[in-house]
Design a protein around this motif. Structure first.
Motif, PDB file in Angstrom:
ATOM      1  N   ARG A  21       0.829  -1.211   0.000  1.00 14.80           N
ATOM      2  CA  ARG A  21       0.000   0.000   0.000  1.00 14.80           C
ATOM      3  C   ARG A  21       0.863   1.260   0.000  1.00 14.80           C
ATOM      4  NH1 ARG A  21      -4.889  -1.819   4.078  1.00 14.80           N
ATOM      5  NH2 ARG A  21      -5.162  -3.834   3.073  1.00 14.80           N
ATOM      6  N   CYS A  22       0.340   2.302  -0.581  1.00 16.68           N
ATOM      7  CA  CYS A  22       1.062   3.574  -0.569  1.00 16.68           C
ATOM      8  C   CYS A  22       0.021   4.690  -0.567  1.00 16.68           C
ATOM      9  CB  CYS A  22       1.936   3.634  -1.823  1.00 16.68           C
ATOM     10  SG  CYS A  22       3.048   5.025  -1.818  1.00 16.68           S
ATOM     11  N   SER A  36      -1.039  -7.248   5.876  1.00 22.43           N
ATOM     12  CA  SER A  36      -1.575  -8.605   5.730  1.00 22.43           C
ATOM     13  C   SER A  36      -3.103  -8.589   5.845  1.00 22.43           C
ATOM     14  CB  SER A  36      -0.956  -9.535   6.786  1.00 22.43           C
ATOM     15  OG  SER A  36      -1.201  -8.988   8.054  1.00 22.43           O
ATOM     16  N   LEU A  37      -3.675  -7.388   5.841  1.00 24.56           N
ATOM     17  CA  LEU A  37      -5.140  -7.275   5.912  1.00 24.56           C
ATOM     18  C   LEU A  37      -5.729  -7.250   4.506  1.00 24.56           C
ATOM     19  CD1 LEU A  37      -5.440  -4.355   8.508  1.00 24.56           C
ATOM     20  CD2 LEU A  37      -5.644  -6.826   8.931  1.00 24.56           C
ATOM     21  N   ASN A  38      -6.915  -7.826   4.350  1.00 21.60           N
ATOM     22  CA  ASN A  38      -7.539  -7.741   3.026  1.00 21.60           C
ATOM     23  C   ASN A  38      -8.635  -6.672   3.016  1.00 21.60           C
ATOM     24  OD1 ASN A  38      -9.548  -8.946   4.437  1.00 21.60           O
ATOM     25  ND2 ASN A  38      -9.488 -10.904   3.336  1.00 21.60           N
ATOM     26  N   GLN A  39      -8.600  -5.776   3.986  1.00 26.05           N
ATOM     27  CA  GLN A  39      -9.591  -4.699   4.031  1.00 26.05           C
ATOM     28  C   GLN A  39      -8.895  -3.355   4.062  1.00 26.05           C
ATOM     29  OE1 GLN A  39     -12.441  -5.574   7.113  1.00 26.05           O
ATOM     30  NE2 GLN A  39     -13.180  -7.252   5.854  1.00 26.05           N
ATOM     31  N   ILE A  40      -9.623  -2.324   3.590  1.00 26.51           N
ATOM     32  CA  ILE A  40      -9.096  -0.969   3.696  1.00 26.51           C
ATOM     33  C   ILE A  40     -10.134  -0.122   4.412  1.00 26.51           C
ATOM     34  CG2 ILE A  40      -7.600  -1.088   1.645  1.00 26.51           C
ATOM     35  CD1 ILE A  40      -9.810   0.280   0.064  1.00 26.51           C
ATOM     36  N   ASN A  41      -9.657   0.915   5.022  1.00 19.98           N
ATOM     37  CA  ASN A  41     -10.525   1.775   5.795  1.00 19.98           C
ATOM     38  C   ASN A  41     -10.527   3.140   5.123  1.00 19.98           C
ATOM     39  OD1 ASN A  41     -11.973   2.893   7.827  1.00 19.98           O
ATOM     40  ND2 ASN A  41     -10.525   2.370   9.467  1.00 19.98           N
ATOM     41  N   ILE A  42     -11.635   3.505   4.472  1.00 17.50           N
ATOM     42  CA  ILE A  42     -11.622   4.816   3.814  1.00 17.50           C
ATOM     43  C   ILE A  42     -12.853   5.643   4.165  1.00 17.50           C
ATOM     44  CG2 ILE A  42     -10.144   4.139   1.857  1.00 17.50           C
ATOM     45  CD1 ILE A  42     -12.644   3.940   0.137  1.00 17.50           C
ATOM     46  N   LEU A 144      -5.093   6.263  -2.490  1.00 17.91           N
ATOM     47  CA  LEU A 144      -4.429   5.036  -2.048  1.00 17.91           C
ATOM     48  C   LEU A 144      -4.060   4.222  -3.274  1.00 17.91           C
ATOM     49  CD1 LEU A 144      -3.627   2.713  -0.085  1.00 17.91           C
ATOM     50  CD2 LEU A 144      -6.061   2.097   0.015  1.00 17.91           C
ATOM     51  N   PHE A 145      -2.800   3.819  -3.329  1.00 13.91           N
ATOM     52  CA  PHE A 145      -2.338   2.898  -4.359  1.00 13.91           C
ATOM     53  C   PHE A 145      -2.074   1.576  -3.650  1.00 13.91           C
ATOM     54  CE2 PHE A 145       1.414   0.967  -6.526  1.00 13.91           C
ATOM     55  CZ  PHE A 145       0.763   0.606  -7.695  1.00 13.91           C
ATOM     56  N   LEU A 146      -2.534   0.497  -4.259  1.00 14.99           N
ATOM     57  CA  LEU A 146      -2.531  -0.789  -3.576  1.00 14.99           C
ATOM     58  C   LEU A 146      -2.199  -1.871  -4.597  1.00 14.99           C
ATOM     59  CD1 LEU A 146      -3.791  -2.281  -0.973  1.00 14.99           C
ATOM     60  CD2 LEU A 146      -5.981  -1.971  -2.099  1.00 14.99           C
ATOM     61  N   VAL A 147      -1.409  -2.858  -4.201  1.00 12.84           N
ATOM     62  CA  VAL A 147      -1.161  -3.995  -5.112  1.00 12.84           C
ATOM     63  C   VAL A 147      -1.443  -5.290  -4.369  1.00 12.84           C
ATOM     64  CG1 VAL A 147       0.502  -5.217  -6.575  1.00 12.84           C
ATOM     65  CG2 VAL A 147       0.669  -2.736  -6.325  1.00 12.84           C
ATOM     66  N   PHE A 148      -2.378  -6.087  -4.891  1.00 11.94           N
ATOM     67  CA  PHE A 148      -2.581  -7.417  -4.320  1.00 11.94           C
ATOM     68  C   PHE A 148      -2.497  -8.467  -5.418  1.00 11.94           C
ATOM     69  CE2 PHE A 148      -7.067  -8.029  -5.512  1.00 11.94           C
ATOM     70  CZ  PHE A 148      -7.591  -6.745  -5.534  1.00 11.94           C
ATOM     71  N   VAL A 149      -2.339  -9.691  -5.010  1.00 15.57           N
ATOM     72  CA  VAL A 149      -2.080 -10.772  -5.979  1.00 15.57           C
ATOM     73  C   VAL A 149      -2.900 -12.012  -5.631  1.00 15.57           C
ATOM     74  CG1 VAL A 149       0.328 -10.000  -6.270  1.00 15.57           C
ATOM     75  CG2 VAL A 149      -0.180 -11.840  -4.661  1.00 15.57           C
ATOM     76  N   MET A 150      -3.084 -12.868  -6.623  1.00 13.34           N
ATOM     77  CA  MET A 150      -3.698 -14.178  -6.355  1.00 13.34           C
ATOM     78  C   MET A 150      -3.377 -15.123  -7.504  1.00 13.34           C
ATOM     79  SD  MET A 150      -7.495 -12.937  -7.221  1.00 13.34           S
ATOM     80  CE  MET A 150      -6.870 -11.321  -6.822  1.00 13.34           C
TER      81      MET A 150
END
Ligand code: PLP
Ligand code: COI
Length: 337
Positions: A21-22, A36-42, A144-150
């Protein structure tokens, strides 16, 4: 994790261990953070939630026979995210920061990169969203810039088996001079209704005609369109389709294989002339098309039940580069370990 069957993966969300996250605040980007959370707080008035101020990317990493992980053309995705951000007035994520975040996200989730022989890949989803509050239609001041993978398998469950597309003229994905060329959420929301209708009818995606005149082939659901005839690879030139990195790569490979290339307006009638037709994209790779059904005229264009010669060659070639089976002569791949 232990029970992932790598060979049976579809294109479905799965939790990995970490995301990157950035935050953009007070006019500047902060450091990359690992979560390590899969949630964001906005904020509930965040512009991404109300006014669709959000863009995303999609790219993949592949594990080779040599056990090394290769990321495909991430500089191109970084640049495209800049275009998308510019198109809807979001803070621009620098190319280097984008690439560092992707590298980190892959490295920290190495155990989710599918094994070579599964044919699956690690899908990387960078996301840029307006998080700052606005109630007037204005750009946010915070992002918010975010990178997740699967790990993922093929986007269309049929994989490299040909499927059908449908033309339904009453639906548009994007306006002629709108945001179709950006990878912004609104385009995908706009395509969901008819996408579901297409699936219910047994089609894998909607083949859109241009929104203004309904004369030319435009976008192919979540992918670009190409057709092949007379040893020529033909793909639409349009301001309302996403500039696909897969398509751009296939054009280079097709040229090297001796095909001519034409990037131009593709009239609807030309559907009757192609020997092979395909959809291409990161998620779709190459999805060969066996038929296009024109729902308004009850008319079929057919291309055969097996993938065509050139589509097969192109598919094998791009996959070979991505998995490291063949040399990366274009500098498209970054090796992670
Ligand atoms: N067109 C649309 C609408 C897409 O969502 C995608 C997927 O990213 C593509 C085309 C293919 O682009 P790329 O090859 O860069 O993944
Ligand atoms: C991709 O090919 O990466 C896409 O983004 C297509 C779809 C999952 C939206």
């Amino acid at each position: 994790m232990e029970d992932i069957d790598w060979t049976k993966l579809g294109f479905k969300y799965l939790d990995a261990d970490y995301n990157v996250r950035c935050y953009y605040r007070n006019g500047e980007w902060g450091e990359l953070e690992i979560s390590s959370l899969n949630q964001i707080n906005i904020h509930m008035a965040a512009t991404s939630l109300h006014y669709g101020q959000e863009a995303f990317e999609g790219l993949k990493a592949f594990k080779g026979k040599d056990g090394k992980i290769r990321i495909f053309r991430m500089d191109e995705n970084a640049k495209r995210m800049q275009d998308s951000a510019g198109g809807i007035l979001m803070a621009n994520i620098p190319v280097d920061k984008f690439m560092d975040a992707v590298r980190k996200a892959v490295t920290m989730n190495k155990r989710f990169v599918p094994p070579y022989d599964s044919g699956a890949a690690l899908y990387i989803r960078p996301l840029l969203i307006g998080t700052g509050p606005q109630i007037g239609v204005n750009p946010a001041e915070e992002y918010l810039f975010l990178v997740f993978v699967m790990p993922v398998g093929p986007y269309f469950p049929e994989g490299f088996k040909p499927t059908d597309l449908v033309i339904m003229r009453e639906f548009d994905r994007a306006a002629p001079q709108g945001t179709g060329k950006y990878k912004v959420g609104g385009n995908y929301a706009a395509s969901m209704y008819e996408g579901k209708k297409a699936k219910e009818g047994g089609f894998s995606a909607v083949l859109y005609l241009d929104s203004k005149e309904k004369k030319y082939i435009d976008e192919c659901g979540p992918a670009n369109f190409f057709g092949i005839k007379n040893n020529t690879y033909i793909t639409p030139l349009s301001d309302s389709i996403l500039p696909s990195i897969t398509n751009k790569s296939l054009i280079v490979l097709a040229k090297e294989m001796g095909l001519k290339i034409e990037r131009r307006k593709v009239p609807y009638e030309e559907l009757a002339e192609f020997d092979e037709v395909g959809a291409c994209g990161t998620a779709a790779v190459i999805s060969p098309i066996k038929g296009v059904y024109d729902n308004d005229n009850d008319k079929w264009f057919k291309y055969g039940d097996e993938p065509g010669k050139w589509s097969t060659k192109l598919y094998n070639k791009i996959r070979a580069i991505q998995y490291g089976d063949e040399p990366d002569t274009h500098g498209w791949v970054e090796i992670i370990e």
